[in-house]
Design a protein around this motif. Sequence first.
Motif, PDB file in Angstrom:
ATOM      1  N   PRO A   1       9.098   6.961   6.404  1.00 52.95           N
ATOM      2  CA  PRO A   1       7.880   7.491   6.091  1.00 52.95           C
ATOM      3  C   PRO A   1       7.572   8.791   7.672  1.00 52.95           C
ATOM      4  CG  PRO A   1       8.334   4.790   6.789  1.00 52.95           C
ATOM      5  CD  PRO A   1      10.039   5.702   6.531  1.00 52.95           C
ATOM      6  N   LEU A   2       6.707   8.763   6.861  1.00 53.98           N
ATOM      7  CA  LEU A   2       6.307  10.663   8.054  1.00 53.98           C
ATOM      8  C   LEU A   2       4.733  10.043   8.094  1.00 53.98           C
ATOM      9  CD1 LEU A   2       6.620  13.142   5.279  1.00 53.98           C
ATOM     10  CD2 LEU A   2       7.974  12.328   7.478  1.00 53.98           C
ATOM     11  N   ARG A   3       4.763  10.437   9.634  1.00 56.38           N
ATOM     12  CA  ARG A   3       3.583  10.115  10.471  1.00 56.38           C
ATOM     13  C   ARG A   3       2.794  11.188  10.667  1.00 56.38           C
ATOM     14  NH1 ARG A   3       1.682   6.213  13.243  1.00 56.38           N
ATOM     15  NH2 ARG A   3       0.502   7.578  14.879  1.00 56.38           N
ATOM     16  N   LEU A   4       1.474  11.685  11.531  1.00 52.18           N
ATOM     17  CA  LEU A   4       0.969  12.989  11.651  1.00 52.18           C
ATOM     18  C   LEU A   4       1.975  13.984  12.649  1.00 52.18           C
ATOM     19  CD1 LEU A   4      -1.420  14.910  11.256  1.00 52.18           C
ATOM     20  CD2 LEU A   4      -1.904  13.691  13.656  1.00 52.18           C
TER      21      LEU A   4
ATOM     22  N   TYR B   1       0.189  -1.633  -0.082  1.00 52.95           N
ATOM     23  CA  TYR B   1       0.383   0.200  -0.120  1.00 52.95           C
ATOM     24  C   TYR B   1       0.807   1.107  -0.118  1.00 52.95           C
ATOM     25  CZ  TYR B   1      -4.518  -2.392   0.999  1.00 52.95           C
ATOM     26  OH  TYR B   1      -5.315  -3.607   0.371  1.00 52.95           O
ATOM     27  N   PRO B   2       0.073   2.111  -0.440  1.00 59.21           N
ATOM     28  CA  PRO B   2       0.594   3.089  -0.784  1.00 59.21           C
ATOM     29  C   PRO B   2       1.698   4.427   0.730  1.00 59.21           C
ATOM     30  CG  PRO B   2      -1.286   3.892  -1.674  1.00 59.21           C
ATOM     31  CD  PRO B   2      -1.302   2.700  -0.918  1.00 59.21           C
ATOM     32  N   GLU B   3       2.506   4.663   0.925  1.00 60.18           N
ATOM     33  CA  GLU B   3       2.938   5.080   2.522  1.00 60.18           C
ATOM     34  C   GLU B   3       3.272   6.849   2.263  1.00 60.18           C
ATOM     35  OE1 GLU B   3       6.336   3.401   4.488  1.00 60.18           O
ATOM     36  OE2 GLU B   3       5.153   2.447   6.074  1.00 60.18           O
ATOM     37  N   ILE B   4       3.347   7.658   2.819  1.00 59.33           N
ATOM     38  CA  ILE B   4       3.214   9.084   2.995  1.00 59.33           C
ATOM     39  C   ILE B   4       5.126   8.915   3.078  1.00 59.33           C
ATOM     40  CG2 ILE B   4       2.693  10.722   3.687  1.00 59.33           C
ATOM     41  CD1 ILE B   4       0.922   9.644   1.969  1.00 59.33           C
ATOM     42  N   ARG B   5       5.547   9.445   2.504  1.00 61.90           N
ATOM     43  CA  ARG B   5       7.015   9.553   2.941  1.00 61.90           C
ATOM     44  C   ARG B   5       7.299  10.985   2.693  1.00 61.90           C
ATOM     45  NH1 ARG B   5      10.032   4.448   3.255  1.00 61.90           N
ATOM     46  NH2 ARG B   5       9.107   2.807   2.784  1.00 61.90           N
ATOM     47  N   GLY B   6       8.585  11.495   3.337  1.00 65.52           N
ATOM     48  CA  GLY B   6       9.458  13.027   3.214  1.00 65.52           C
ATOM     49  C   GLY B   6      10.199  13.263   2.302  1.00 65.52           C
TER      50      GLY B   6
END
Length: 186
Positions: free
Chosen positions: A138-141, A128-133
Amino acid sequence: MSSAKQSRLANKECSVARAMELVGDRWSILILREAYYGVKRFDEFELYVGIAPNILSTRLKKLVSAGIMRQVPLPEHSRRYEYVLTEKGRDFFPAYLALKKWGDDWLADPAGPQVVFRDCTAGHPIKYPEIRGADGEPLRLEDVEVVAGAGAVPFNRNRFGGASPGGRKTAGPMHSPVKSGITSRQ
């Protein structure tokens, strides 16, 4: 102009609010789910979604009007159509996957999700797509700062600070991400 009116204007201009206007109801998301599963015909959407024909007709018209799907006449039936995803509709797939992943992680039966997606070439479940910097991590809120974008209305420029064309904050109060009340799933 009152703060409440400014807030409503800001919400009207918000990309998330605009997206929710098009796909934010249960039926529209379930129709898109079936389109991603390969469904194209009205009667199949009706069967697999479990939706009344009048509601299905209204939602399909809305998705077609928004350019998310298009009607393609069936050669064997001049008055019937297939409903096919457009590029805009196909571009929503990662957003759908993010919603599905959240549902699978938090709401699926303990035995696992009902449906999984596999890579056609390798035959393995997709990642699944993961939000990355920018650094690839990986980035969290907690790692994200909210700032006004180049297209921000005055209400949001004031709320989140001014923005240069590149989206960098140029003025206004600092808003640190909300850190309380966030829990992570082990």
